[in-house]
Design an enzyme around this catalytic site. Structure first.
Site, PDB file in Angstrom:
ATOM      1  N   LYS A   1      16.469  -5.431  69.722  1.00  0.00           N
ATOM      2  CA  LYS A   1      16.071  -6.377  70.902  1.00  0.00           C
ATOM      3  C   LYS A   1      17.513  -6.672  71.557  1.00  0.00           C
ATOM      4  O   LYS A   1      18.552  -6.830  71.109  1.00  0.00           O
ATOM      5  CB  LYS A   1      15.489  -7.656  70.431  1.00  0.00           C
ATOM      6  CG  LYS A   1      14.143  -7.504  70.075  1.00  0.00           C
ATOM      7  CD  LYS A   1      13.189  -7.030  71.043  1.00  0.00           C
ATOM      8  CE  LYS A   1      11.652  -7.091  70.391  1.00  0.00           C
ATOM      9  NZ  LYS A   1      11.057  -8.501  70.221  1.00  0.00           N
TER      10      LYS A   1
ATOM     11  N   GLN B   1      11.823 -10.334  55.854  1.00  0.00           N
ATOM     12  CA  GLN B   1      11.056  -9.386  56.751  1.00  0.00           C
ATOM     13  C   GLN B   1      11.924  -8.345  56.814  1.00  0.00           C
ATOM     14  O   GLN B   1      13.335  -8.599  56.661  1.00  0.00           O
ATOM     15  CB  GLN B   1      10.746  -9.911  57.977  1.00  0.00           C
ATOM     16  CG  GLN B   1      11.799 -10.647  58.821  1.00  0.00           C
ATOM     17  CD  GLN B   1      11.501 -11.656  59.864  1.00  0.00           C
ATOM     18  OE1 GLN B   1      10.275 -11.812  60.181  1.00  0.00           O
ATOM     19  NE2 GLN B   1      12.312 -11.680  60.827  1.00  0.00           N
TER      20      GLN B   1
ATOM     21  N   ASP C   1      10.746  -4.441  66.341  1.00  0.00           N
ATOM     22  CA  ASP C   1      11.841  -4.659  65.292  1.00  0.00           C
ATOM     23  C   ASP C   1      11.747  -5.110  64.088  1.00  0.00           C
ATOM     24  O   ASP C   1      12.611  -5.134  63.253  1.00  0.00           O
ATOM     25  CB  ASP C   1      13.023  -5.364  66.186  1.00  0.00           C
ATOM     26  CG  ASP C   1      12.708  -6.727  66.841  1.00  0.00           C
ATOM     27  OD1 ASP C   1      11.586  -6.965  66.631  1.00  0.00           O
ATOM     28  OD2 ASP C   1      13.524  -7.525  66.619  1.00  0.00           O
TER      29      ASP C   1
ATOM     30  N   ASP D   1      12.895 -19.051  56.273  1.00  0.00           N
ATOM     31  CA  ASP D   1      12.286 -18.445  57.760  1.00  0.00           C
ATOM     32  C   ASP D   1      10.648 -18.299  57.604  1.00  0.00           C
ATOM     33  O   ASP D   1      10.343 -17.394  56.799  1.00  0.00           O
ATOM     34  CB  ASP D   1      12.921 -17.178  58.259  1.00  0.00           C
ATOM     35  CG  ASP D   1      12.633 -16.990  59.795  1.00  0.00           C
ATOM     36  OD1 ASP D   1      12.861 -17.825  60.853  1.00  0.00           O
ATOM     37  OD2 ASP D   1      11.825 -16.053  60.011  1.00  0.00           O
ATOM     38  N   ASN D   2      10.036 -18.971  58.491  1.00  0.00           N
ATOM     39  CA  ASN D   2       8.374 -18.744  58.488  1.00  0.00           C
ATOM     40  C   ASN D   2       7.924 -18.493  57.018  1.00  0.00           C
ATOM     41  O   ASN D   2       7.052 -17.453  56.856  1.00  0.00           O
ATOM     42  CB  ASN D   2       8.279 -17.468  59.398  1.00  0.00           C
ATOM     43  CG  ASN D   2       8.166 -17.764  60.807  1.00  0.00           C
ATOM     44  OD1 ASN D   2       8.245 -19.021  61.286  1.00  0.00           O
ATOM     45  ND2 ASN D   2       8.576 -16.732  61.573  1.00  0.00           N
TER      46      ASN D   2
ATOM     47  N   GLU E   1      10.752 -23.704  56.863  1.00  0.00           N
ATOM     48  CA  GLU E   1      10.592 -23.614  58.345  1.00  0.00           C
ATOM     49  C   GLU E   1       9.377 -23.185  58.825  1.00  0.00           C
ATOM     50  O   GLU E   1       9.205 -22.102  59.271  1.00  0.00           O
ATOM     51  CB  GLU E   1      11.824 -22.833  58.932  1.00  0.00           C
ATOM     52  CG  GLU E   1      11.825 -22.815  60.533  1.00  0.00           C
ATOM     53  CD  GLU E   1      11.553 -21.550  61.223  1.00  0.00           C
ATOM     54  OE1 GLU E   1      11.391 -21.528  62.575  1.00  0.00           O
ATOM     55  OE2 GLU E   1      10.764 -20.407  60.679  1.00  0.00           O
TER      56      GLU E   1
ATOM     57  N   LYS F   1      20.114 -16.183  70.283  1.00  0.00           N
ATOM     58  CA  LYS F   1      19.444 -15.505  68.910  1.00  0.00           C
ATOM     59  C   LYS F   1      19.432 -13.876  69.296  1.00  0.00           C
ATOM     60  O   LYS F   1      19.456 -13.360  68.583  1.00  0.00           O
ATOM     61  CB  LYS F   1      17.785 -15.653  69.109  1.00  0.00           C
ATOM     62  CG  LYS F   1      17.448 -16.944  68.507  1.00  0.00           C
ATOM     63  CD  LYS F   1      15.913 -17.115  68.139  1.00  0.00           C
ATOM     64  CE  LYS F   1      15.000 -17.126  69.462  1.00  0.00           C
ATOM     65  NZ  LYS F   1      13.687 -17.175  69.046  1.00  0.00           N
TER      66      LYS F   1
END
Lengths: 652, 652
Positions: free
Chosen positions: A247, A307, A342, A378-379, A407, A519
């Site tokens: 990105k 991920q 991505d 994360d998540n 998170e 980010k």
């Protein structure tokens, strides 16, 4: 209790034991020094007196400790104990009809009514005689109660203060009921509850504009972060960043060759979750940074995002861990119709799930070997909850002090569930709780609700993902008051630091995201600069670090003040040796004032009030001699008071 | 779920399953035809669609029945089923990530956004192919989705109403989570829920003043009681009454030779708990009465009071079942400093408790042999709760239809506990709930609270023990309205009949007790007389008996009316074939009026309202065409409306 015949003469029922999570499926959580309040419904038939006690011990210990339970109301009983060591504790409850106390109560009533109590004295003697098997000193009472020649003296003795003590101290435990099963309390490190987080992107750590920051640059910032009083330095992922479908700035689908991509698009030909982005340095650099930080009391926290970028080594090595599409492609992340080309999510429903779980576990173990013991996940709510239960348990077998911050900004039951299965701390809805009512209700839920036993909040006013509407385009006043709230309401709190310190307040229009988000690009900060915001954060954190009252979330006590724009609350240690009164305006613009009520009962104040207040931020001092006291806040001077309270001895 | 590894690919969590009592220790209760609403928290990770179903069956049946659960809010899901047979039912919950539905939802969003869905069509074909293993008719869809030459048609097909049905009707059940354990629901007879009680003292049944009534006299009163619509005739204890320490009129400690004593002072040289007071007749007389009653739809209920007069045979035969005092006497009942010398309580802590339990059980079995199957238990809260659990279970093994009414006017948790361990019905606080707020809150607690699953209320406006303050020295208006409330709020209700019918309203000054209480003397009633009160009771009971809507407590639905002196509520069957609106004034003196709101959603009314109301008491008829409707109540005419509602077809 399944077959009541087994209970026979036991006439007491024990129900609704708290703390108990999902019927005992998960342990209740505490940290060292914490109080455990045990509450249960306890009742029996008839009017006989019930007594009850909590038995508790470290798991594996031989002997139980005991603490007496006392009735509250509506047949609910309570006792508290403190947990002073890490690890699993067990507790249970025993209750019984106490015929000694029942007899004693009846005796007093009959004697008050001038009834003859000759037989009652003999009954008392029988009970005392029974008790003297374990307490021989009671024999003298037996003789005195049996002595018919001194009836009046015997009656007087039973009615004496001293005898009341004898009754209390010599429970007559017969036919007791003990709770069906023992309950577990897991005691974790102090840091699980009390931690102050500073987040920045290591690639933005360089003092030189335009240069990619390195771990060595980060090391140079440690004294600055330490001076502000933070004890956790948290980095977004430090792994190689995917090159395929990378990105660009502002999350654009096509990147330019000079773009650095999102750190959450993990993995490339340079490595995956156990590798370091070469531009940041080597594993040795990272270990040195960890060691340097440790020396000045800072723990590095890593971000674990399970991920993969399309070029992550796992994709080639383990295509079976991803979802294959009929056209031969791998399923990227999507939230239809949105696509995230991505990112490849893992397919946790792969037939090879055992190997996948083991590999992900090994990621934690690898970084623990490098010296990391705090992970921000994360998540986590997009991976199976039972995976987390398993992996946290596995990691804790290796090191029980490892901290997992969840998170999960998602639905309440899912956030709760992650807490239940083992996450140490969690991000919260505080980020969006703005009004006095919102904050009060949320604190009440966190502190007094069932989740208090498994959900440890970590309050963040901002994150790289969230610039909430109330901070957008606003001056520093509201940044100050939101940090003051976060850091005094919750014992764990954090900020996405440089953006907060330097008042970044420009959103993407209509969204709660930063414009030109870090980010997707490297930012340059003037790390040599500090400002009023930095100074205030430093004072708040110093006060937190020096005062136990601010090192727990669970002692939050709301104080009355008749102004909807001011919130006032007390934070005090149980022994009242350390007390703070926090008064925060929620209006960043104009003056607000009102009368705040001191919680007299909580502070054990007599009517003759005389307390000293010291505002540790402004260094102002006050003496209060009333229950209701005037406070005024000018947000441009300082949007909050952080009063340390001293209670004059005459007042206790 | 204890070891998460066992869950592997199952990503759904099921928690907080309701109904569930004390973690499954006791079954939830229902009666035949009742609805079971199953609610649980069900959630998983990520955004995939979850589907869930309740599985239920009669215990012992091979096959499960299924009913789909639907989400309510906050990750709570619900499904309902009806229980049509007596006995134990089991239910459990299964939930899974449904990839068919997830795919379908994503497909629609992508198609809406005009994205290319070629690959999605193939994915759909793969899913349909999998499902065609159990439903071969899906093969045609597989072919159509795979047919690249008709892309547009395939997309149109997936977006069609028909395909949506296919998705709904063909769940893709993979890696499902099933709740850890099955939950039990105990289904009891209709009478457990719906019963109308009339209490009188058989010794007062004679038509001749001054004569001790007999069972033969009682038999002559049966038609009268039946005409009033009662189906349970409940007698205080019919056993020999103690002669030692017998109480006189108005509970005086010394009785006169002509005094008959309290029926609750059970046992004398004439026999004990399995004997009949000779003055009432013989066991044959009693059996004849039971049979006569049965013929006209009335069941005789006996009062079981497990306590003894000093001359009860048990006292001689089993002195070990009582508490011996040091002076050789037996402990009588007391609530210090009060003494009850005519009553010896059993000592349930006797070492011989097993024999005591067995003997008390045999009392039930003895009377069941005589034809009794309804027992009103006197003060069950003064005997061990686990004894009741055992004895009710033992009795139900012999006859599961036996009804136990708990006369426990005590603390909430104890009343609840008696319901949990097996009591069929319970006396309630209704007797003292007088204001609109008190009644509404109590009904809400009973109907919507946790106790709905184990506590079946039986509403009594009075009992021989209780003449509540609000009835004292009052005219019949309040007696009428209190019975109207009892009989329409609760499907089980009762009155201490003659005192209620004939407006006995004189208390012992300052207490909630009848003056010259029938508990201690014989009263003479003019049983040939009926009055307005009798007539109204008859109409109410007839309406109850003829209308299913009034035969459940659980369908109570409060209606808005802006007048604190009028309470209005709906009672309707689930299918809306039988609907009542009850409007009761709480002011027995003056006129009250207000606008009552029809619950449109509940009644499934459209905006074009057209309903007919028939007041079954006054025979007045109304048509309502508005949501809010004027009602006026003159308590001297009739203090309540009992509207039977008919909804015009055009309105449904």
């Amino acid at each position: 209790m399944n077959h009541p015949m087994l209970k026979g003469k036991s006439r007491v029922i024990i129900e609704d034991i708290q703390p108990q999570i999902e019927g005992g499926l998960y342990p209740a959580k505490r940290t060292i020094g914490d109080r455990v309040d045990v509450v249960a419904s306890i009742f029996g038939d008839g009017h006989d007196h019930i007594r009850a006690k909590v038995l508790f011990k470290k798991s594996g210990a031989k002997e139980w400790n005991e603490v007496e339970m006392l009735p509250l109301w509506n047949d609910e009983w309570k006792a508290s104990f403190y947990v002073e060591e890490k690890g699993a504790y067990l507790f249970t409850i025993t209750a019984w009809i106490d015929h000694f106390e029942t007899w004693f109560d009846g005796f007093k009533k009959k004697a008050d009514a001038k009834l003859d109590v000759h037989v009652e004295l003999l009954e008392g003697a029988i009970i005392l005689n029974k008790l003297s098997n374990t307490n021989a000193s009671l024999k003298t009472y037996v003789r005195k109660l049996e002595d018919k020649t001194h009836y009046a003296q015997a009656v007087k003795l039973v009615l004496s203060e001293q005898f009341s003590k004898v009754v209390h101290e010599n429970p007559l435990i017969e036919n007791e009921t003990t709770a069906d099963r023992e309950q577990e309390v897991l005691v974790e490190s102090k840091k699980a509850l009390f931690s102050t987080w500073y987040e920045f992107f290591p690639r933005s750590s360089s003092l030189e504009g335009g240069k990619h920051g390195t771990f060595k640059d980060c090391a140079r910032l440690l004294p600055r972060i330490s001076a502000m009083g933070f004890d956790v330095l948290y980095f977004p992922p430090i792994h190689p960043i995917g090159k395929i479908n990378r990105k660009g700035k502002n999350n654009s689908v096509r990147s330019q060759p000079e773009d650095f991509g999102s750190p959450w698009a993990i993995g490339s030909d340079e490595g995956g979750h156990k590798s370091i982005l070469p531009a940041l340095g080597t594993i040795e650099d990272f270990k040195n940074l960890i060691a340097d930080a440790k020396k000045i009391g800072i723990d590095i926290a890593m971000d674990i995002a399970f991920q993969c970028a399309p070029d992550h080594p796992y994709v080639k090595e383990h295509p079976e861990w991803f979802k294959q599409r009929p056209d031969g492609s791998i399923q990227f992340a999507e939230n239809p119709p949105k696509k995230y080309q991505d990112i490849y999510p893992f397919n946790f429903e792969t037939d090879d799930w055992r190997a996948l779980w083991e590999e992900l576990k090994s990621v934690f173990l690898y970084w623990m070997d490098q010296g990391i013991f705090i992970f921000r996940i994360d998540n986590p709510h997009t991976k199976p909850i039972s995976f987390w239960q398993w992996v946290i348990d596995e990691v804790h077998k290796v090191n029980p002090d490892v901290i997992f911050l969840s998170e999960a900004f998602t639905r309440p039951k899912i956030m709760s569930s992650l807490g239940k299965v083992g996450f140490t701390q969690s991000y919260t809805y505080f980020t969006w709780r703005v009004t006095k009512r919102e904050i009060s209700e949320y604190m009440n839920e966190l502190v007094n609700g069932a989740s208090r036993n498994y959900f440890r909040p970590n309050f963040w006013p901002n994150t790289p993902d969230i610039l909430p509407f109330h901070l957008q385009n606003q001056s520093e006043n509201i940044f100050i008051l939101r940090y003051a709230l976060a850091a005094t309401l919750s014992s764990s709190c954090g900020i996405y630091g440089p953006a907060y310190e330097f008042n970044e307040n420009t959103p993407i229009e209509g969204r709660e995201e930063y414009s030109n988000s870090e980010k997707f690009e490297i930012r340059h900060y003037d790390w040599k600069k500090t400002n009023r915001m930095t100074d205030i954060i430093s004072i708040i954190n110093k006060t937190r670090n020096e005062n136990e009252a601010l090192q727990s979330t669970w002692n939050f006590h709301l104080c009355s003040i008749e102004n909807q724009n001011i919130i006032a609350y007390l934070k005090a240690t149980d022994d009242l040796k350390n007390i703070f009164l926090v008064v925060v305006t929620l209006d960043p613009h104009g003056n607000q004032s009102g009368y705040v009520q001191l919680p007299k009962e909580k502070l054990k104040l007599t009517d003759k009030i005389n307390i000293k207040l010291h505002d540790v931020v402004t260094d102002e001092r006050y003496t209060w001699t009333q229950e209701w006291n005037f406070v005024e806040i000018n947000p441009n001077k300082m949007p909050f008071h952080l009063f340390k309270i001293e209670i004059h001895e005459s007042n206790m």
